[in-house]
Structure formats: structure tokens, C-alpha cells
Design an enzyme around this catalytic site. Sequence first.
Site, PDB file in Angstrom:
ATOM      1  N   HIS A  63       0.849  -1.198   0.000  1.00  0.00           N
ATOM      2  CA  HIS A  63       0.000   0.000   0.000  1.00  0.00           C
ATOM      3  C   HIS A  63       0.879   1.241   0.000  1.00  0.00           C
ATOM      4  CE1 HIS A  63       0.817  -0.705   4.260  1.00  0.00           C
ATOM      5  NE2 HIS A  63       0.344   0.481   4.572  1.00  0.00           N
ATOM      6  N   HIS A  65       1.247   3.901   1.969  1.00  0.00           N
ATOM      7  CA  HIS A  65       1.687   4.646   3.145  1.00  0.00           C
ATOM      8  C   HIS A  65       3.213   4.748   3.127  1.00  0.00           C
ATOM      9  CE1 HIS A  65      -2.174   4.102   5.749  1.00  0.00           C
ATOM     10  NE2 HIS A  65      -2.172   5.248   5.110  1.00  0.00           N
ATOM     11  N   ASP A  67       5.688   4.531   5.209  1.00  0.00           N
ATOM     12  CA  ASP A  67       6.603   3.576   5.841  1.00  0.00           C
ATOM     13  C   ASP A  67       6.747   2.294   5.036  1.00  0.00           C
ATOM     14  OD1 ASP A  67       3.874   3.206   6.654  1.00  0.00           O
ATOM     15  OD2 ASP A  67       4.525   1.816   8.225  1.00  0.00           O
ATOM     16  N   ASP A 211      -0.566  -4.061   5.791  1.00  0.00           N
ATOM     17  CA  ASP A 211      -1.252  -3.653   7.020  1.00  0.00           C
ATOM     18  C   ASP A 211      -2.732  -4.014   6.919  1.00  0.00           C
ATOM     19  OD1 ASP A 211       1.194  -2.609   7.550  1.00  0.00           O
ATOM     20  OD2 ASP A 211       0.534  -0.529   7.738  1.00  0.00           O
TER      21      ASP A 211
END
Length: 308
Positions: A63, A65, A67, A211
Site C-alpha cells: 500500500h 503509506h 513507511d 497492514d
Amino acid sequence: MEITFLGTNAGVPTLQRNVTAIALRLFEERRSFWLFDCGEATQHQILRSSLKLSKLEKIFITHLHGDHLFGLPGLLASRSNQGGISPLTLYGPVGLKQFIDTVMSLSQSRMEYELNIVEHDGGVIFEDDGFKVESELLEHRIDSYGYRITEKERPGSLNLALLESHGIKPGPVYGKLKRGESIDLGDGKILKPEDVLGTPKKGRIVTILGDTRPCPSVHLLAKDADLLVHEATFLHDMVDTAHDYYHSTALQAAVAAKNSDVTELVLTHFSSRYKDLEQLTVLLDEAQEVFPNTRLAEELSIIEVRRS
């Protein structure tokens, strides 16, 4: 087939742990490795490992994001400088191409190799004679995907004594038999692959999740996996926080492994509140209460994917 953890922390790096990146080492199978996510400073972690960017074949992003993504531009730019000339394919959610094109264009970065970007929304995203990669949408604040990597069944070992009895010496004939081709022995007899090959070697299954909160897609991806890599951002005493932030607890990861008949579970993506091994061991203990064959991912650790 082995896994190297290049980053095991959630959200931000700490002095002890980098943010998410996982390498699937396929040196024997493909003479290459695949990368799953690429958090900031992943290329630094690779320099500290036995991996070489010139051997990087595919990158799978779960994804968008930061991090899981902010290490990509630097790594892609550095790959040429480290001898990477072979094509590289990058897989990920819609928006990945825009991110890469924008950063590389504005920074005027040059890559001396072919970069292919494949945006997907799940399903079978790659397949060849050796492997199949499937993806499913998980439950997170933005679109987050998990990946199921299936190694296809491989031919069994050749019966060398039997081949020698037919006067067949090591060489091209061995390869033909392994590819399923029959051999004319020249005396009216045909030697079939099944006559000289042992039991086929069962392919291994690795599931690497992005996640996620607990959701049905976890089971679809993890069913009967030899190795499941699952986030364990929090202890279960913070289950409400985990739910609110679309993450999972160590206990929830263990339940997923048990319900999916997984062979081995590896926990990763730890909150920075768990600063040292002693605190992480509490996460491990929580998971092992439900699923004993669980281990913690450690920075730069290598885990063999064993056949069940």
C-alpha cells in the site's frame, strides 16, 4: 527459498528497527530476489545484507503509506549504480505509477534499465512456469494488499543408477527427462520421465500481508501456507486501538495462522512503543499461546521457507 527482514517497525524507524521491507530470496530457484515493500532506508539495509540490487527482479508494494514506500525512489535510482541492468517490475495499488513517475521526473533521476510498473486491484498478478503470485484487498485505512506466492510443483530427483544402467551419462538428456520429455534409447525402447523421476517436490507457499485488521482476505491468502508473515502492531490489550488504526494484534495474527492451517507464523510491523527484545518477547508469548510455531522477525534475519 528464504526470507530476509530488512525492516520490522511500524510507522517510523527507531535506532533498533527500520520500517517495513521484506526480501524473498530465490537464489536457487531464479538467481534473484523479490522485495515486498520498500520503506525509507531499505537500500541501506540491503547494503548491510548479502543481497545485491543487481539481482533484484520484482518489487511488490502492499500500500501507499510512506513507511512502506518512501525508500523506493532512492533504491530505484541506485540500482543502476550497483550493476543493475536487467528489467525490473514493480507491482502495487493504483497511484503507484503516478508516485514513481512524479518523483523520478522532478529529481531528473536516470535508470539504465527497463522499469515496468503494474498497478493492480487483486487477483493473479504474475505467473510463469515456476511461480504464481496472487493478491487480495485487505482492510486498512487505504487500499492495502496481501500477496500469496505459490511455488509450482517441481520434478522429483532422477534415478541415477537406473539411468546409468541404460548407458545414459549426465548431459542434455537429463534436462529433457526433467522437462517431461521421453527419450528414444535407439533399440526400440522409449524411456519415459515417470520411469526415472522420483516423487515430485511439492511447491511451497509464502503469504506476506500488508497492514490490515482481521478480515476474510487474510484466510484466502494464508490458507495452508508454509510461512505466513503477519503484522503484529500491538499487544491484544490494545485491541481497540488496533481496530481504530486498522491494524492487528499479535493474538489476532496467531488466530489467523491457526484458522488458516499455516505451518509457521512470523510476526513483524511492531509499534515503536515496544523498544527492545524483552518487550517484543511479550508479543511473541501472546501469539504462541494460540499458535506455538510463531517467531519474531528480526532485523536482517534470514528464515528458510521449509516444505511442509
